[in-house]
Design a protein around this motif. Structure first.
Motif, PDB file in Angstrom:
ATOM      1  N   SER A  20       0.821  -1.215   0.000  1.00 36.29           N
ATOM      2  CA  SER A  20       0.000   0.000   0.000  1.00 36.29           C
ATOM      3  C   SER A  20       0.855   1.264   0.000  1.00 36.29           C
ATOM      4  CB  SER A  20      -0.942   0.000   1.207  1.00 36.29           C
ATOM      5  OG  SER A  20      -0.214  -0.083   2.429  1.00 36.29           O
ATOM      6  N   TYR A  21       2.008   1.240   0.665  1.00 36.91           N
ATOM      7  CA  TYR A  21       2.821   2.452   0.736  1.00 36.91           C
ATOM      8  C   TYR A  21       3.408   2.799  -0.628  1.00 36.91           C
ATOM      9  CZ  TYR A  21       5.891   5.987   2.753  1.00 36.91           C
ATOM     10  OH  TYR A  21       6.510   7.174   3.062  1.00 36.91           O
ATOM     11  N   SER A  22       3.874   1.791  -1.353  1.00 33.58           N
ATOM     12  CA  SER A  22       4.373   2.020  -2.705  1.00 33.58           C
ATOM     13  C   SER A  22       3.243   2.472  -3.626  1.00 33.58           C
ATOM     14  CB  SER A  22       5.020   0.743  -3.247  1.00 33.58           C
ATOM     15  OG  SER A  22       5.404   0.907  -4.595  1.00 33.58           O
ATOM     16  N   LEU A  23       2.097   1.814  -3.500  1.00 35.26           N
ATOM     17  CA  LEU A  23       0.953   2.146  -4.353  1.00 35.26           C
ATOM     18  C   LEU A  23       0.442   3.548  -4.085  1.00 35.26           C
ATOM     19  CD1 LEU A  23      -1.135   1.345  -6.455  1.00 35.26           C
ATOM     20  CD2 LEU A  23      -2.403   0.127  -4.658  1.00 35.26           C
ATOM     21  N   LYS A  24       0.463   3.981  -2.827  1.00 31.95           N
ATOM     22  CA  LYS A  24      -0.047   5.308  -2.504  1.00 31.95           C
ATOM     23  C   LYS A  24       0.817   6.387  -3.161  1.00 31.95           C
ATOM     24  CE  LYS A  24       2.244   7.859   0.873  1.00 31.95           C
ATOM     25  NZ  LYS A  24       2.223   9.328   1.092  1.00 31.95           N
ATOM     26  N   HIS A  25       2.131   6.165  -3.251  1.00 31.97           N
ATOM     27  CA  HIS A  25       3.004   7.117  -3.935  1.00 31.97           C
ATOM     28  C   HIS A  25       2.721   7.141  -5.430  1.00 31.97           C
ATOM     29  CE1 HIS A  25       5.460   8.596  -0.692  1.00 31.97           C
ATOM     30  NE2 HIS A  25       5.753   7.377  -0.277  1.00 31.97           N
ATOM     31  N   THR A  26       2.455   5.991  -6.004  1.00 29.94           N
ATOM     32  CA  THR A  26       2.146   5.925  -7.427  1.00 29.94           C
ATOM     33  C   THR A  26       0.839   6.633  -7.728  1.00 29.94           C
ATOM     34  OG1 THR A  26       3.332   3.822  -7.621  1.00 29.94           O
ATOM     35  CG2 THR A  26       1.764   4.353  -9.357  1.00 29.94           C
ATOM     36  N   VAL A  27      -0.172   6.395  -6.906  1.00 36.11           N
ATOM     37  CA  VAL A  27      -1.480   7.015  -7.123  1.00 36.11           C
ATOM     38  C   VAL A  27      -1.390   8.531  -6.972  1.00 36.11           C
ATOM     39  CG1 VAL A  27      -3.842   7.196  -6.228  1.00 36.11           C
ATOM     40  CG2 VAL A  27      -2.773   4.948  -6.505  1.00 36.11           C
ATOM     41  N   GLU A  28      -0.677   9.021  -5.979  1.00 40.04           N
ATOM     42  CA  GLU A  28      -0.599  10.473  -5.806  1.00 40.04           C
ATOM     43  C   GLU A  28       0.201  11.126  -6.941  1.00 40.04           C
ATOM     44  OE1 GLU A  28       0.934  11.183  -1.930  1.00 40.04           O
ATOM     45  OE2 GLU A  28       3.022  10.717  -2.442  1.00 40.04           O
ATOM     46  N   ALA A  29       1.162  10.400  -7.516  1.00 45.65           N
ATOM     47  CA  ALA A  29       1.872  10.934  -8.674  1.00 45.65           C
ATOM     48  C   ALA A  29       0.936  11.016  -9.876  1.00 45.65           C
ATOM     49  CB  ALA A  29       3.085  10.066  -9.004  1.00 45.65           C
ATOM     50  N   PHE A  30       0.116   9.995 -10.054  1.00 45.66           N
ATOM     51  CA  PHE A  30      -0.855  10.004 -11.155  1.00 45.66           C
ATOM     52  C   PHE A  30      -1.878  11.120 -10.986  1.00 45.66           C
ATOM     53  CE2 PHE A  30      -4.981   8.514 -12.870  1.00 45.66           C
ATOM     54  CZ  PHE A  30      -4.646   8.449 -14.216  1.00 45.66           C
ATOM     55  N   LEU A  31      -2.264  11.392  -9.736  1.00 45.30           N
ATOM     56  CA  LEU A  31      -3.301  12.401  -9.439  1.00 45.30           C
ATOM     57  C   LEU A  31      -2.694  13.747  -9.043  1.00 45.30           C
ATOM     58  CD1 LEU A  31      -5.738  10.150  -7.346  1.00 45.30           C
ATOM     59  CD2 LEU A  31      -6.009  10.854  -9.730  1.00 45.30           C
ATOM     60  N   SER A  32      -1.467  14.007  -9.444  1.00 41.23           N
ATOM     61  CA  SER A  32      -0.739  15.189  -8.959  1.00 41.23           C
ATOM     62  C   SER A  32      -1.384  16.513  -9.357  1.00 41.23           C
ATOM     63  CB  SER A  32       0.709  15.154  -9.468  1.00 41.23           C
ATOM     64  OG  SER A  32       0.747  15.175 -10.888  1.00 41.23           O
TER      65      SER A  32
END
Length: 383
Positions: free
Chosen positions: A120-132
């Motif tokens: 989840s921690y890795s995924l949360k960084h990916t999602v916030e980059a996508f939704l930047s």
């Protein structure tokens, strides 16, 4: 107002009341969030605030209280059994969760029996980059897990303790989104692992950022039929061999895993793939050997064809026996530095068909298979 609109309005109002009571914001602030265009669901139905709240109470993994209700929920901003409770700003909380949920909807469902592997921690960084460029430019670990739970994605503890959970999305699709979204990453050059909803959601977010409607809601396509890839399957199986073909096959498999290049379903596609990517002379030689070994498993050898790069067609009057035409086709040679020429003089009384390799390197390393019509030429390696 239609009954459907009335039903939607009533549902939004009920959600707003529940969300206001849960987060401590005003009813109007909650309603504004729930009616925001970004919260209406691009890849699926609008998530319900009441469903979000129920999930924190009832979900089999993250639902319930730590102990006494005053202690807070099992899930908090920091993640699973987080020491930090929820911190709501009363402005964008629901919108953020809706956007996170939409992003998680873009991925393919896990295959039956496949265990979650994406943290989840890795995924949360990916999602916030996508939704930047959206209100969800920061995504907490807890909100990522919360949105995944609302969508009924598989959740598992990692076995290492701590606030992170494993989320049930395909690891290779997450890797694709990671490389497309995170700064400093080499973007994928192939798209076999692109999440199915990626393009639709990206386009919808761009339209919303421009002040336009998000567009029609996405319908998840049926899984595509598995395309036969006999050469690819054979080449992947050679990766354990302790010699050049095995080394090349291992490098090829790694390129597929990381989306560095596309899949070569046939030996023809591998030849063209090698003209698209940087490779060493040793890799080319090993690929040629692999193709020769693959063709040797079939009798007769089907050979390979290369990609056509030009064609020319000219009408001619002929020489008394009637008019005709002259055709010339050029194909890329296997090494990519020369051409293969196919010519046809379709003139009554002067019919002639020929083909030849116009590349010194490929003339030494490949040959046109004898006995095949010129229109149906094919190559095989020379050893």
């Amino acid at each position: 107002m239609t009954s459907n609109n009335h039903s939607n309005d009533r549902s939004a109002q009920q959600d707003a009341r529940a969300w206001a009571a849960f987060t401590g914001c005003s009813y109007q602030a909650a309603l504004r969030q729930i009616q925001d265009p970004l919260a209406q669901g691009v890849l699926g139905k609008r998530i319900s605030a009441r469903q979000l709240i129920r999930t924190l109470h009832e979900h089999p993994v993250i639902g319930g209280m730590i102990g006494d209700p005053e202690d807070g929920f099992i899930l908090g901003e920091g993640g699973f059994y987080s020491e930090n409770g929820w911190s709501f700003d009363g402005k964008n909380d629901f919108i953020e969760l809706a956007l996170i949920a939409d992003t998680l909807r873009m991925f393919s469902p896990l295959a039956t029996g496949e265990k979650p592997e994406v943290g989840s921690y890795s995924l949360k960084h990916t999602v916030e980059a996508f939704l930047s460029e959206t209100p969800a430019s920061y995504v907490s670990n807890g909100r990522l897990i919360w949105a995944a739970a609302v969508l009924d994605l598989p959740l598992e503890e990692s076995g290492h303790g701590g606030p992170n959970l494993l989320i049930g999305i395909p690891e290779n699709e997450h890797d694709y989104l990671f490389k497309m979204s995170r700064r400093g990453q080499v973007r994928p050059k192939a798209h076999h692992y692109r999440p199915p909803g990626y393009e639709h959601l990206s386009s919808a977010l761009d339209r919303c950022a421009a002040g336009e409607p998000a567009g029609e809601r996405w319908t998840r396509p049926s899984p595509p039929a598995e395309e036969p890839a006999p050469f690819h399957d054979w080449l992947i199986a050679q990766a354990g061999r302790n010699e050049p073909i095995g080394d090349f096959a291992a490098d090829y498999a790694e390129g597929i895993r990381t989306s560095a290049h596309r899949i070569a379903r046939t030996a023809d596609e591998l030849v063209f793939l090698l003209t698209e990517i940087h490779h060493s002379p040793e890799a080319y030689d090993a690929a040629r050997e692999a193709i020769g070994e693959w063709l040797g498993t079939m009798d007769p050898s089907p050979g390979i064809r290369t990609v056509q790069i030009s064609s020319d067609h000219q009408e001619v009057q002929g020489y008394g026996a009637g008019s005709g035409n002259v055709e010339r086709f050029e194909y890329l040679c296997p090494c990519g530095d020369g051409i293969i020429v196919e010519e046809h003089d379709n003139i009554p009384g002067f019919r002639e068909h020929s083909h030849f390799i116009k590349c010194g390197k490929c003339r030494d390393e490949w040959r046109l298979i004898k006995g095949r019509p010129v229109y149906d030429w094919a190559l095989e390696p020379v050893f």
